[in-house]
Design an enzyme around this catalytic site. Structure first.
Site, short mmCIF file in Angstrom:
data_model
loop_
_atom_site.label_atom_id
_atom_site.label_comp_id
_atom_site.label_asym_id
_atom_site.label_seq_id
_atom_site.Cartn_x
_atom_site.Cartn_y
_atom_site.Cartn_z
N ASP A 25 0.84 -1.36 0.00
CA ASP A 25 0.21 -0.09 -0.02
C ASP A 25 0.98 1.30 0.02
OD1 ASP A 25 0.91 0.14 2.60
OD2 ASP A 25 -0.98 0.48 3.75
N ASP A 29 4.93 -0.94 7.40
CA ASP A 29 3.91 -1.49 8.33
C ASP A 29 4.71 -2.44 9.40
OD1 ASP A 29 4.28 -3.86 6.83
OD2 ASP A 29 2.67 -3.32 5.35
N ASP A 98 6.47 4.93 21.34
CA ASP A 98 6.34 6.24 21.48
C ASP A 98 5.21 6.77 22.33
OD1 ASP A 98 6.93 9.27 20.67
OD2 ASP A 98 8.05 8.02 19.10
N ASP A 199 7.20 11.46 24.03
CA ASP A 199 7.16 12.79 23.09
C ASP A 199 6.85 14.24 23.88
OD1 ASP A 199 6.88 13.60 20.38
OD2 ASP A 199 5.04 14.43 20.70
N GLU A 250 11.74 13.28 25.53
CA GLU A 250 12.06 14.23 24.34
C GLU A 250 12.01 15.62 24.96
OE1 GLU A 250 11.10 15.45 19.83
OE2 GLU A 250 9.52 15.36 21.43
N HIS A 314 13.65 11.25 13.01
CA HIS A 314 12.68 11.34 12.01
C HIS A 314 12.32 12.90 11.83
CE1 HIS A 314 10.73 11.53 15.73
NE2 HIS A 314 9.64 11.96 15.18
N ASP A 315 12.76 13.74 12.90
CA ASP A 315 12.55 15.18 12.89
C ASP A 315 13.83 16.04 12.25
OD1 ASP A 315 10.25 15.06 13.97
OD2 ASP A 315 10.90 15.12 16.05
O1 TEU Z 1 8.90 16.74 17.98
C1 TEU Z 1 8.96 17.68 19.06
C2 TEU Z 1 9.55 18.76 18.10
O2 TEU Z 1 8.97 19.18 17.21
C3 TEU Z 1 10.82 19.15 18.45
O3 TEU Z 1 11.51 18.85 19.94
C4 TEU Z 1 11.58 18.92 17.35
O4 TEU Z 1 12.56 17.81 17.65
C5 TEU Z 1 12.39 20.06 16.78
O5 TEU Z 1 12.26 21.05 17.61
C6 TEU Z 1 12.31 20.25 15.44
O6 TEU Z 1 11.86 21.58 15.05
C7 TEU Z 1 7.92 15.42 18.50
C8 TEU Z 1 7.91 14.45 17.64
O7 TEU Z 1 9.16 13.80 17.21
C9 TEU Z 1 7.63 15.13 16.08
O8 TEU Z 1 7.74 14.27 15.11
C10 TEU Z 1 6.12 15.44 16.35
O9 TEU Z 1 5.59 16.25 15.08
C11 TEU Z 1 5.82 16.51 17.48
O10 TEU Z 1 6.71 15.78 18.65
C12 TEU Z 1 4.49 16.71 17.89
O11 TEU Z 1 4.18 15.45 18.50
#
Ligand code: TEU
Length: 542
Positions: A25, A29, A98, A199, A250, A314-315
């Site tokens: 898809d 997954d 998470d 998070d 985080e 991933h950010d």
């Molecule tokens: O990330 C939080 C966040 O946006 C920051 O700490 C970030 O790493 C950095 O400042 C980027 O600008 C977490 C998740 O990892 C992210 O993927 C989500 O979008 C966000 O929280 C909201 O849940």
């Protein structure tokens, strides 16, 4: 410092939607992850961190949850999850999930109820305020929008969101809500999950008065507010302390002093943290700043709390592109950065694809991108009348999609990631950079990671050793020691594309020193006081 499995572990982050698609898809997954567990295990990994797979409308790729007890369809179902956990455990690995409890999706039934009327029993589960002078209650910005307030026309009040409009923040002041979250946490832990990556956990408490900020663009007012430590200590008492798990918070916007309050072993909150002094404050490599950050966190947490080491996730844009050299020295710099992350104090994290030196990406137009942070910013700036190409260019380097392109398994169609249409474009360099090629080449980045990870298993000094920076003022070379129980390792790193010479201080010039690992072919590794471009070496000295 007392010993713990999660201090000795190496964690591998699986952004499952971009990892491996089992059903065509176009999304990765949980079955896809299952199919690659032997690969992950072969690297020597101890713990897998899975990004959120709860039910979600995916405005923010799963960080907007509409049901905490369901697996989103794209990821699979609960049976897939249970099979995956069992398969991870049977390979001697652990898995952390998470935990996203600062906010939910606006489609979560709690929020749907909460917004339905001012006297709904769930009204207080979110944060509602009256307009101020007919407008937003204050001037705060959110991470992904120009204001952290959104008007609900039906009830005439604003709700608070630290992230996108579709991600309303939960009201942690409400004890009923807190108990509901603890119940949900136990549900997953009772399924055998080995911990949580939490998070933006330091955003749970909000400032009481919502006074205007002097500089609304510096959004640290969203975090570390009074009450946060009470919530985490309560969470620990209610949930965490009853399980043998690891927790990593985080935690943006903290100095070592503030960070310690979250992970001090005597305070019973969290085990370890991701601070963002590198990822948020160092857009490009800055050797002197990086050394300062490392030294201050080492001093700040020493003997009291535990750190984490990462340069991407991933950010945050892939490290070899952002902090190394993804062109002629891609392999050398990928190995050099790995040597650094795995020998600095703290638990090291590997983000999927990092172990083959995957790079960031540059797509042609904004429509090729998916990242809500990037796109919202783009449209906000363009709406102000700025030149769209200029805005686009300015957002490329830090776009979160740099790290979200699919895992490159082979040089076949769609890099072997999916037989369907991938949800986001594949990095065109998959023909050269892919797992299959890496596994065939004994000098690949992959085998270097494998060796580094194996070293951690056999050498306590890498985990528990004292840290000392020998050249705090050198702008290119990073030379430090780790020492434990009479054993000293000397780590030599060249963060530049030039050969550089140096002179070790007396006491470290051991002619008998033994090379543990290096990123240039071994037979030429013995340039005593010279480091080639992006060279990395570890010696044991006596
Ligand atoms: O990330 C939080 C966040 O946006 C920051 O700490 C970030 O790493 C950095 O400042 C980027 O600008 C977490 C998740 O990892 C992210 O993927 C989500 O979008 C966000 O929280 C909201 O849940």
């Amino acid at each position: 410092m007392n010993k713990q499995w999660w201090k000795e572990a190496v964690v591998y982050q699986v952004y499952w939607r971009s990892f491996n698609d089992s059903d065509g898809d176009g999304y990765g997954d949980l079955k896809g992850v299952l199919g690659k567990l032997d690969y992950i295990k072969s690297l020597g990994i101890d713990v897998i961190w899975l990004n959120p797979f709860y039910q979600s409308p995916n405005r923010d790729n799963g960080y907007d949850i509409s049901d905490y007890y369901k697996v989103m369809e794209k990821a699979g179902d609960m049976a897939d999850f249970e099979t995956l956990v069992e398969a991870i455990h049977s390979r001697g690995m652990k898995v952390i999930m998470d935990l996203v409890v600062n906010h939910t999706s606006d489609q979560h039934p709690w929020f749907v109820e909460s917004r339905s009327s001012k006297d709904n029993p769930k009204r207080d589960w979110y944060i509602w305020e009256d307009p101020k002078d007919g407008a937003e209650p204050n001037n705060w910005r959110s991470y992904f929008a120009p204001s952290c307030w959104e008007l609900d026309p039906a009830t005439g009040q604003y709700y608070y969101h630290s992230f996108a409009v579709e991600q309303p923040d939960l009201n942690w002041k409400n004890p009923e809500l807190r108990q509901e979250i603890y119940r949900m946490m136990r549900f997953w832990l009772d399924k055998g999950v080995d911990g949580y990556r939490m998070d933006v956990i330091n955003l749970l408490a909000k400032k009481a008065d919502f006074a205007d900020a002097e500089n609304p663009y510096h959004i640290s007012y969203l975090a570390n507010n009074p009450g946060i430590h009470d919530y985490l200590q309560e969470m620990n008492r209610e949930v965490l302390q009853h399980y043998d798990i690891m927790t990593v918070g985080e935690i943006p916007f903290v100095s070592p002093e503030e960070g310690l309050l979250y992970v001090d072993e005597s305070r019973n909150e969290l085990d370890t943290l991701f601070h963002f002094q590198v990822a948020d404050d160092m857009p490009a490599w800055d050797m002197l700043r990086f050394k300062e950050i490392q030294s201050s966190w080492y001093r700040g947490l020493k003997q009291k709390g535990w750190n984490s080491q990462f340069l991407n996730n991933h950010d945050h844009t892939r490290q070899v592109t952002r902090y190394g050299n993804d062109k002629e020295y891609r392999e050398q710099s990928a190995k050099m950065l790995a040597t650094m992350i795995h020998t600095l104090p703290g638990t090291p994290y590997v983000y999927q694809g990092e172990e083959i030196g995957m790079t960031g990406v540059r797509f042609e137009t904004i429509d090729d991108y998916d990242d809500i942070a990037m796109k919202n910013k783009y449209y906000e700036e363009v709406a102000k009348g700025r030149d769209s190409q200029e805005v686009f260019e300015s957002l490329l380097m830090l776009s979160r999609d740099n790290s979200r392109t699919p895992m490159q398994w082979s040089d076949e169609t769609n890099a072997g990631f999916t037989s369907g249409q991938p949800w986001i474009k594949i990095n065109p360099n998959f023909k050269e950079i892919n797992v299959e090629a890496a596994l065939k080449n004994p000098d690949s980045v992959f085998y270097f990671y494998k060796e580094l990870i194996a070293l951690r298993k056999e050498n306590d000094v890498m985990v528990y050793g004292d840290y000392q920076d020998l050249f705090p003022h050198d702008e290119h070379l990073y030379v430090y020691t780790r020492s434990y129980n009479g054993i000293t390792w000397l780590i030599l790193l060249n963060h530049s594309d030039q050969q550089r010479s140096f002179k070790l201080p007396a006491g470290y010039q051991d002619p008998e020193k033994k090379l543990i690992i290096g990123n240039y072919p071994k037979e030429t590794a013995d340039h005593d006081e010279k480091l080639r471009p992006y060279e990395a070496k570890i010696y044991q000295i006596t």
